[in-house]
Design a protein around this motif. Structure first.
Motif, PDB file in Angstrom:
ATOM      1  N   LYS A 147       0.852  -1.180   0.000  1.00 44.95           N
ATOM      2  CA  LYS A 147       0.000   0.000   0.000  1.00 44.95           C
ATOM      3  C   LYS A 147       0.896   1.240   0.000  1.00 44.95           C
ATOM      4  O   LYS A 147       1.854   1.319   0.774  1.00 44.95           O
ATOM      5  CB  LYS A 147      -0.904   0.008   1.223  1.00 44.95           C
ATOM      6  N   ILE A 148       0.567   2.172  -0.853  1.00 44.03           N
ATOM      7  CA  ILE A 148       1.386   3.377  -0.996  1.00 44.03           C
ATOM      8  C   ILE A 148       0.578   4.593  -0.583  1.00 44.03           C
ATOM      9  O   ILE A 148      -0.466   4.888  -1.183  1.00 44.03           O
ATOM     10  CB  ILE A 148       1.892   3.522  -2.437  1.00 44.03           C
ATOM     11  N   ILE A 153      -2.938  -3.188  -9.900  1.00 39.64           N
ATOM     12  CA  ILE A 153      -2.838  -1.858  -9.321  1.00 39.64           C
ATOM     13  C   ILE A 153      -4.250  -1.439  -8.936  1.00 39.64           C
ATOM     14  O   ILE A 153      -5.154  -1.443  -9.785  1.00 39.64           O
ATOM     15  CB  ILE A 153      -2.237  -0.854 -10.315  1.00 39.64           C
ATOM     16  N   GLU A 154      -4.452  -1.093  -7.664  1.00 46.18           N
ATOM     17  CA  GLU A 154      -5.759  -0.643  -7.191  1.00 46.18           C
ATOM     18  C   GLU A 154      -5.660   0.813  -6.772  1.00 46.18           C
ATOM     19  O   GLU A 154      -4.650   1.253  -6.230  1.00 46.18           O
ATOM     20  CB  GLU A 154      -6.236  -1.501  -6.021  1.00 46.18           C
ATOM     21  N   ILE A 155      -6.746   1.556  -7.005  1.00 47.75           N
ATOM     22  CA  ILE A 155      -6.746   2.991  -6.725  1.00 47.75           C
ATOM     23  C   ILE A 155      -8.176   3.490  -6.550  1.00 47.75           C
ATOM     24  O   ILE A 155      -9.107   2.952  -7.158  1.00 47.75           O
ATOM     25  CB  ILE A 155      -6.054   3.765  -7.877  1.00 47.75           C
ATOM     26  N   ASP A 156      -8.366   4.474  -5.681  1.00 50.37           N
ATOM     27  CA  ASP A 156      -9.617   5.218  -5.598  1.00 50.37           C
ATOM     28  C   ASP A 156      -9.410   6.527  -6.345  1.00 50.37           C
ATOM     29  O   ASP A 156      -8.406   7.227  -6.124  1.00 50.37           O
ATOM     30  CB  ASP A 156      -9.994   5.508  -4.142  1.00 50.37           C
ATOM     31  N   ALA A 167      -6.378   8.354  -4.379  1.00 46.79           N
ATOM     32  CA  ALA A 167      -6.066   7.921  -3.003  1.00 46.79           C
ATOM     33  C   ALA A 167      -6.062   6.392  -2.931  1.00 46.79           C
ATOM     34  O   ALA A 167      -6.531   5.701  -3.836  1.00 46.79           O
ATOM     35  CB  ALA A 167      -7.094   8.494  -2.028  1.00 46.79           C
ATOM     36  N   ASN A 168      -5.527   5.896  -1.803  1.00 49.12           N
ATOM     37  CA  ASN A 168      -5.581   4.467  -1.468  1.00 49.12           C
ATOM     38  C   ASN A 168      -4.977   3.583  -2.564  1.00 49.12           C
ATOM     39  O   ASN A 168      -5.576   2.599  -3.003  1.00 49.12           O
ATOM     40  CB  ASN A 168      -7.026   4.041  -1.178  1.00 49.12           C
ATOM     41  N   LEU A 169      -3.771   3.925  -2.965  1.00 51.82           N
ATOM     42  CA  LEU A 169      -3.075   3.154  -3.988  1.00 51.82           C
ATOM     43  C   LEU A 169      -2.500   1.864  -3.390  1.00 51.82           C
ATOM     44  O   LEU A 169      -1.898   1.873  -2.317  1.00 51.82           O
ATOM     45  CB  LEU A 169      -1.945   3.996  -4.580  1.00 51.82           C
ATOM     46  N   LYS A 170      -2.690   0.783  -4.111  1.00 59.08           N
ATOM     47  CA  LYS A 170      -2.161  -0.519  -3.691  1.00 59.08           C
ATOM     48  C   LYS A 170      -1.603  -1.223  -4.908  1.00 59.08           C
ATOM     49  O   LYS A 170      -2.271  -1.311  -5.947  1.00 59.08           O
ATOM     50  CB  LYS A 170      -3.266  -1.363  -3.049  1.00 59.08           C
ATOM     51  N   ILE A 171      -0.379  -1.713  -4.805  1.00 56.19           N
ATOM     52  CA  ILE A 171       0.259  -2.426  -5.910  1.00 56.19           C
ATOM     53  C   ILE A 171       0.568  -3.849  -5.475  1.00 56.19           C
ATOM     54  O   ILE A 171       1.230  -4.073  -4.455  1.00 56.19           O
ATOM     55  CB  ILE A 171       1.554  -1.718  -6.351  1.00 56.19           C
TER      56      ILE A 171
END
Length: 212
Positions: free
Chosen positions: A16-17, A69-72, A202-206
């Motif tokens: 999570k970044i 890659i996940e992102i809001d 926001a809420n970036l996850k790789i």
């Protein structure tokens, strides 16, 4: 995808970044945009300003090959003023792939505009204009039961060696699944906005897949 990948000899790592924290410690490289921090309790991320031309915020030391890659993200329902998503396999500011959304098309009355809701590109060769002209409706699709075009929504982009698959919110069915068009299989990850567009992220996850 990931369980299959592990069975085929891949391991996965998840990270999570915190984009807000990355901004504060100068962990970003911004191209053709001004980034400012978001301090919302739920959405501690970044906001990019509106400006002519495309803009990218590259994450430093975050190369990516395969995984997800996940992102809001939060755009707006204003015609031709909201293009936002994720760039990946970036080599520099002009060579990269990206998946992005056009929230102003989510619920457009025009059925043709609605099929332009989510887009894959591979710059510099495969721009949206070229893909639409030569392979119409293949690399851009409508989003069934699309989210509020003025609100936050969650996207997950899964990238294999040959394909990119895009999911929105909790829908188990992909809104876009296409073959990758770039010859690059590794590169930088960035936040992408299109011409005259800003956006919130926001809420970036790789999640990276790596072979054993």
């Amino acid at each position: 995808m990931f369980l299959v990948g592990i069975q085929l000899g891949f391991a996965q790592t998840s990270k999570k970044i915190n984009l807000h924290a990355q901004f504060k410690k100068n962990g970003l490289h911004t191209t053709n945009r001004i980034a400012s921090p978001l301090n919302n309790e739920k959405y501690k991320g970044l906001e990019l300003n509106e400006q002519k031309g495309e803009g990218i915020v590259w994450l430093q030391n975050q190369n990516f090959s395969q995984g997800s890659i996940e992102i809001d993200v939060k755009g707006q329902d204003v015609f031709q003023k909201s293009f936002l998503g994720i760039a990946f396999h970036g080599q520099n500011d002009s060579i990269y792939e990206a998946v992005y959304f056009r929230p102003f098309n989510f619920y457009a009355q025009d059925s043709v505009r609605r099929i332009h809701a989510v887009q894959y590109i591979a710059h510099p060769k495969f721009t949206w204009e070229k893909l639409r002209k030569e392979r119409n409706a293949e690399f851009e699709k409508a989003i069934p039961n699309a989210p509020d075009p003025n609100g936050w929504f969650h996207a997950r982009i899964e990238i294999s060696a040959t394909e990119v698959t895009v999911f929105v919110e909790k829908n188990p069915n992909p809104v876009l699944k296409v073959k990758l068009l770039s010859s690059f299989s590794d590169g930088k990850v960035g936040l992408f906005v299109g011409d005259n567009s800003g956006g919130k992220f926001a809420n970036l996850k790789i999640i990276r897949l790596k072979s054993w």
